[in-house]
Design a protein around this motif. Structure first.
Motif, PDB file in Angstrom:
ATOM      1  N   VAL A 428       0.887  -1.263  -0.153  1.00 17.66           N
ATOM      2  CA  VAL A 428       0.044   0.025  -0.006  1.00 17.66           C
ATOM      3  C   VAL A 428       1.271   1.436  -0.035  1.00 17.66           C
ATOM      4  O   VAL A 428       0.785   2.364  -0.438  1.00 17.66           O
ATOM      5  N   GLU A 429       2.061   1.028   1.017  1.00 21.33           N
ATOM      6  CA  GLU A 429       2.757   2.140   1.000  1.00 21.33           C
ATOM      7  C   GLU A 429       3.667   2.661  -0.697  1.00 21.33           C
ATOM      8  O   GLU A 429       3.269   3.608  -0.941  1.00 21.33           O
ATOM      9  N   GLU A 430       3.585   1.389  -1.396  1.00 16.61           N
ATOM     10  CA  GLU A 430       4.238   1.701  -2.240  1.00 16.61           C
ATOM     11  C   GLU A 430       3.793   2.438  -3.529  1.00 16.61           C
ATOM     12  O   GLU A 430       4.143   3.300  -4.341  1.00 16.61           O
ATOM     13  N   LEU A 431       2.820   2.522  -3.288  1.00 15.21           N
ATOM     14  CA  LEU A 431       1.165   2.541  -4.116  1.00 15.21           C
ATOM     15  C   LEU A 431       1.112   3.408  -3.977  1.00 15.21           C
ATOM     16  O   LEU A 431       0.742   4.275  -4.329  1.00 15.21           O
ATOM     17  N   ALA A 432       0.932   4.232  -2.649  1.00 16.76           N
ATOM     18  CA  ALA A 432       0.795   6.114  -1.960  1.00 16.76           C
ATOM     19  C   ALA A 432       1.975   6.758  -2.996  1.00 16.76           C
ATOM     20  O   ALA A 432       1.289   7.682  -3.610  1.00 16.76           O
ATOM     21  N   HIS A 433       3.073   6.172  -2.563  1.00 23.69           N
ATOM     22  CA  HIS A 433       3.834   7.126  -3.596  1.00 23.69           C
ATOM     23  C   HIS A 433       3.854   7.132  -5.390  1.00 23.69           C
ATOM     24  O   HIS A 433       4.131   8.572  -5.419  1.00 23.69           O
ATOM     25  N   ARG A 434       3.894   5.665  -5.809  1.00 20.07           N
ATOM     26  CA  ARG A 434       2.859   5.971  -7.427  1.00 20.07           C
ATOM     27  C   ARG A 434       1.975   7.560  -7.346  1.00 20.07           C
ATOM     28  O   ARG A 434       2.249   8.161  -8.865  1.00 20.07           O
ATOM     29  N   ILE A 435       0.991   6.861  -6.768  1.00 21.97           N
ATOM     30  CA  ILE A 435      -0.237   8.104  -6.844  1.00 21.97           C
ATOM     31  C   ILE A 435      -0.361   9.462  -6.432  1.00 21.97           C
ATOM     32  O   ILE A 435      -0.974   9.678  -6.502  1.00 21.97           O
ATOM     33  N   GLN A 436       1.068   9.087  -5.986  1.00 19.10           N
ATOM     34  CA  GLN A 436       1.042  11.086  -4.578  1.00 19.10           C
ATOM     35  C   GLN A 436       0.318  11.247  -4.085  1.00 19.10           C
ATOM     36  O   GLN A 436      -0.562  12.200  -3.924  1.00 19.10           O
ATOM     37  N   ARG A 437      -0.975  10.108  -3.377  1.00 15.90           N
ATOM     38  CA  ARG A 437      -1.534  10.533  -2.711  1.00 15.90           C
ATOM     39  C   ARG A 437      -1.365   9.489  -1.501  1.00 15.90           C
ATOM     40  O   ARG A 437      -0.118   9.048  -1.342  1.00 15.90           O
ATOM     41  N   ASP A 438      -2.324   9.933  -0.399  1.00 15.52           N
ATOM     42  CA  ASP A 438      -2.026   9.452   0.960  1.00 15.52           C
ATOM     43  C   ASP A 438      -2.440   7.927   0.597  1.00 15.52           C
ATOM     44  O   ASP A 438      -3.048   7.249   0.476  1.00 15.52           O
ATOM     45  N   VAL A 439      -1.639   6.684   2.562  1.00 19.12           N
ATOM     46  CA  VAL A 439      -2.098   5.350   2.518  1.00 19.12           C
ATOM     47  C   VAL A 439      -3.805   4.559   1.967  1.00 19.12           C
ATOM     48  O   VAL A 439      -3.622   4.006   1.782  1.00 19.12           O
ATOM     49  N   ALA A 440      -4.522   5.554   2.595  1.00 18.94           N
ATOM     50  CA  ALA A 440      -5.660   5.410   3.077  1.00 18.94           C
ATOM     51  C   ALA A 440      -6.235   5.328   1.366  1.00 18.94           C
ATOM     52  O   ALA A 440      -6.880   4.247   1.376  1.00 18.94           O
ATOM     53  N   SER A 441      -5.986   6.060   0.712  1.00 15.27           N
ATOM     54  CA  SER A 441      -6.497   6.484  -0.578  1.00 15.27           C
ATOM     55  C   SER A 441      -5.763   4.679  -1.562  1.00 15.27           C
ATOM     56  O   SER A 441      -6.472   4.491  -2.265  1.00 15.27           O
ATOM     57  N   ALA A 442      -4.243   4.846  -1.432  1.00 15.39           N
ATOM     58  CA  ALA A 442      -4.143   4.424  -2.164  1.00 15.39           C
ATOM     59  C   ALA A 442      -4.268   2.641  -1.461  1.00 15.39           C
ATOM     60  O   ALA A 442      -5.281   1.637  -2.358  1.00 15.39           O
ATOM     61  N   LYS A 443      -4.948   3.087  -0.511  1.00 17.37           N
ATOM     62  CA  LYS A 443      -5.654   1.096   0.284  1.00 17.37           C
ATOM     63  C   LYS A 443      -6.391   1.313  -0.364  1.00 17.37           C
ATOM     64  O   LYS A 443      -7.529  -0.336  -0.889  1.00 17.37           O
ATOM     65  N   ARG A 444      -8.082   1.809  -0.580  1.00 19.55           N
ATOM     66  CA  ARG A 444      -9.059   2.215  -1.125  1.00 19.55           C
ATOM     67  C   ARG A 444      -8.820   1.748  -2.604  1.00 19.55           C
ATOM     68  O   ARG A 444     -10.071   1.211  -3.708  1.00 19.55           O
ATOM     69  N   THR A 445      -7.569   2.029  -3.567  1.00 16.75           N
ATOM     70  CA  THR A 445      -7.298   1.587  -5.227  1.00 16.75           C
ATOM     71  C   THR A 445      -7.072   0.326  -5.186  1.00 16.75           C
ATOM     72  O   THR A 445      -7.808  -0.646  -5.620  1.00 16.75           O
ATOM     73  N   LEU A 446      -6.552  -0.039  -4.532  1.00 15.26           N
ATOM     74  CA  LEU A 446      -6.010  -1.711  -4.335  1.00 15.26           C
ATOM     75  C   LEU A 446      -7.217  -2.707  -4.245  1.00 15.26           C
ATOM     76  O   LEU A 446      -7.402  -4.052  -4.028  1.00 15.26           O
ATOM     77  N   GLU A 447      -8.083  -2.136  -2.996  1.00 16.18           N
ATOM     78  CA  GLU A 447      -9.591  -3.188  -2.193  1.00 16.18           C
ATOM     79  C   GLU A 447     -10.442  -3.032  -3.308  1.00 16.18           C
ATOM     80  O   GLU A 447     -11.446  -3.737  -4.058  1.00 16.18           O
ATOM     81  N   ALA A 448     -10.583  -2.095  -4.279  1.00 14.46           N
ATOM     82  CA  ALA A 448     -11.661  -1.910  -5.222  1.00 14.46           C
ATOM     83  C   ALA A 448     -10.959  -2.716  -6.694  1.00 14.46           C
ATOM     84  O   ALA A 448     -11.604  -3.183  -7.000  1.00 14.46           O
ATOM     85  N   LEU A 449      -9.322  -2.512  -6.821  1.00 18.00           N
ATOM     86  CA  LEU A 449      -9.114  -3.757  -8.106  1.00 18.00           C
ATOM     87  C   LEU A 449      -9.045  -4.905  -7.323  1.00 18.00           C
ATOM     88  O   LEU A 449      -9.552  -5.832  -7.907  1.00 18.00           O
ATOM     89  N   THR A 450      -9.455  -5.237  -5.842  1.00 21.42           N
ATOM     90  CA  THR A 450      -9.402  -6.708  -5.805  1.00 21.42           C
ATOM     91  C   THR A 450     -10.948  -7.163  -5.614  1.00 21.42           C
ATOM     92  O   THR A 450     -10.678  -7.982  -6.142  1.00 21.42           O
ATOM     93  N   GLU A 451     -11.382  -6.367  -5.550  1.00 20.76           N
ATOM     94  CA  GLU A 451     -13.352  -6.379  -5.389  1.00 20.76           C
ATOM     95  C   GLU A 451     -13.451  -6.857  -7.280  1.00 20.76           C
ATOM     96  O   GLU A 451     -14.350  -7.812  -7.505  1.00 20.76           O
ATOM     97  N   ALA A 452     -12.671  -6.380  -8.090  1.00 20.69           N
ATOM     98  CA  ALA A 452     -12.754  -6.399  -9.446  1.00 20.69           C
ATOM     99  C   ALA A 452     -12.204  -7.693 -10.150  1.00 20.69           C
ATOM    100  O   ALA A 452     -12.414  -7.955 -11.246  1.00 20.69           O
ATOM    101  N   GLY A 453     -11.597  -8.704  -9.014  1.00 19.45           N
ATOM    102  CA  GLY A 453     -10.762  -9.268  -9.762  1.00 19.45           C
ATOM    103  C   GLY A 453      -9.485  -9.228 -10.630  1.00 19.45           C
ATOM    104  O   GLY A 453      -9.505 -10.384 -11.225  1.00 19.45           O
TER     105      GLY A 453
END
Length: 561
Positions: A428-453
């Motif tokens: 999650v921390e690595e993605l937060a750096h890539r998208i230039q947002r906080d860890v909570a936003s990165a976590k939501r992005t990954l969880e949404a992609l997980t739900e989408a398969g």
């Protein structure tokens, strides 16, 4: 507090000898020089070669130095002064902040620090156009809204006015503009500025959008752009032009298309075009370079097609407040606001001002690497768009998902998928750096992609990592890669633990969790299974508990030995 003197002078470091008492006027000018660049350190009592020779007797009481500098600069510069002892010699380190605007001495001297051709620094006078350029980079003045000296309404080209109206239709711009007469259109797009006597004069925006080419050459000599095609360092196309901006965008697109091959991807009943360079990203990158360049600097906007990338560069660095670390999330801060607003209303660039998202999307949706801005510096913005072959099956997945959602995938999701394709595993921390947002936003992005398969999570909460799912790997015909990345079967986890214990003598539960990338409950079950089979033996309790080789595994090892 500073204890060491820098080895050499640089853009942000200035040495001043004080053996003969540096005059206050020279000291203030040195402060102004640094403040009008990037700020930095002024070392008083140090020779040009970095040798400390000490402070003059008049400067050994440093208490009033900061006040003197503030009183003799306009606007006042607040410096921090500290005494430094080097090999028994007292010198002063004056910390100078970067000025957010122009700074002068009280006597009206404007200086800026710059690097000469030989790599050494110098203080140089700030010429009027450099002062205006600096002010525009801080958003203090909008040069594009100012009248151009010597320009008249006769410098407008009726054909370019018609091109503007056609562009509104072509790009889906603000159709209210189509209902306006010429004078009202000029006012709506800031093409002219009303003078106190009621007359109107062309602005820089007006000349750049609907000016005659001869007028542009005379009145805006810094405006120039080039299209170049380089094939293994051989020049196949290399032409420079000074067209008005709408004609420039058309000309660049027309000349680029023959070098932009396109294939088609069949997705259900639809054919999806797959170009080497997405034309939406191309137009946004080119238009941004033309809009946001510094029109006080000499140099052309370059659009250059190389063997492995399209490179777009423009004179003038990023404006104040915009950095490579916040490019994706900062609010738009155009250097030429009136020009940027006009191009948005016409529809040439993204109306929200988030054109960088369009550029990112134009690459990532085809499975290509993200845009590269790393060659950008204080003098030029350089954008590199890789042109490696598209991943057609990945593009098919994205199209299918966007049709299912009836909406485009969020840009953060595309960045996450691109990062997973590159790194294989992602926290999650690595993605937060890539998208230039906080860890909570990165976590939501990954969880949404997980739900989408698209994505699978592995490991415990604290050490959790994410990877592309089996369905994604299967769709892109790389099932073996999924097996490698997904980790190991229960039997393989057992062998990893046993091998670790044989090498190190014992293993703790936390070590097994890290080794196998499993949750605490999964590791607890694994170790319990190995103990029940006699392969491991639990020793100790609580925090000291650990596992050693069991009797049955030791017997097997002895037989093998």
């Amino acid at each position: 507090m500073k204890t060491l003197i820098p080895q050499t002078e640089s853009l942000t470091v200035e040495f001043k000898s004080d053996r003969k008492r540096l005059p206050d006027s020279e000291l203030v000018e040195a402060v102004v020089c640094l403040a009008n660049a990037e700020g930095g350190e002024l070392w008083l009592g140090v020779e040009d070669d970095g040798t400390p020779t000490g402070l003059h007797a008049d400067h050994r009481l440093l208490a009033g130095l900061a006040g003197m500098v503030a009183a003799r600069t306009s606007p006042s510069v607040s410096v921090a002064v500290s005494a430094v002892e080097i090999a028994g010699v007292s010198v002063a380190c004056i910390q100078v902040p970067k000025a957010h605007g122009e700074v002068a001495t009280q006597s009206g001297v404007y200086l800026r620090r710059r690097i000469k051709h030989d790599g050494t620094p110098e203080c140089a006078p700030m010429l009027p156009h450099e002062r205006t350029s600096r002010a525009s980079s801080f958003g203090l003045v909008d040069v594009s809204a100012q009248p151009v000296a010597g320009a008249t309404l006769a410098d407008f080209d009726p054909l370019e006015r018609e091109r503007l109206r056609q562009a509104v239709k072509q790009y889906g711009g603000d159709r209210v503009l189509l209902e306006l007469d010429d004078e009202a259109l000029d006012g709506a797009l800031s093409l002219t500025a009303r003078q106190p006597d009621g007359s109107r004069l062309p602005t820089l925006t007006g000349l750049l959008l609907v000016g005659r080419e001869t007028a542009l050459q005379q009145l805006v000599p810094t405006h120039e752009f080039a299209f170049q095609v380089l094939a293994q360092q051989a020049v196949k196309f290399n032409e420079f032009r000074r067209y008005p901006l709408l004609k420039a965008v058309d000309w660049l697109e027309t000349n680029f298309r023959p070098y932009n091959p396109e294939e088609e991807l069949q997705v259900g009943l639809f054919r999806v075009p797959v170009p080497m360079v997405d034309m939406g990203a191309f137009r946004e990158a080119v238009a941004n370079a033309l809009i946001h360049r510094d029109y006080h600097r000499l140099g052309a906007v370059h659009v250059r097609l190389e063997d492995d990338a399209l490179v777009v560069s423009n004179p003038g660095g990023l404006v104040d407040g915009v950095t490579l670390a916040n490019l994706l999330v900062t609010e738009p801060r155009p250097r030429n606001r009136a020009l940027a607003d006009a191009m948005k209303r016409i529809g040439v660039v993204e109306r929200s001002g988030r054109g960088v998202d369009t550029i990112y999307r134009g690459l990532l949706k085809f499975g290509r690497p993200a845009p590269d801005y790393t060659r950008t510096d204080a003098h030029n913005v350089v954008l590199r768009l890789p042109t490696i072959p598209a991943d057609l099956e990945f593009r098919r997945l994205v199209v299918d998902e966007e049709r299912r959602r009836n909406a485009e995938l969020p840009i953060d999701s595309l960045i996450a998928l691109g990062a997973l394709r590159e790194l294989k595993r992602l926290t999650v921390e690595e993605l937060a750096h890539r998208i230039q947002r906080d860890v909570a936003s990165a976590k939501r992005t990954l969880e949404a992609l997980t739900e989408a398969g698209f994505v699978e999570a592995h490991g415990a909460t604290r050490g959790r990592t994410y990877m592309l799912s089996a369905s994604v790997y299967g769709a892109v015909a790389d099932k073996a890669a999924y097996t490698r990345q997904a980790g190991f079967s229960p039997i393989q986890h057992e062998q990893m633990v046993l091998s670790y214990v044989r090498q190190h003598g014992r293993i703790k539960r936390a070590e097994a969790m890290e080794l196998c990338r499993l949750s605490e409950g999964q590791v607890k079950h694994l170790l319990k299974r190995l103990c029940k089979a006699g392969m491991l033996t639990l020793e100790g309790s609580g925090p000291a508990a650990h596992y050693r080789i069991g009797a049955s595994d030791q017997m097997v090892s002895d037989q093998i030995g």
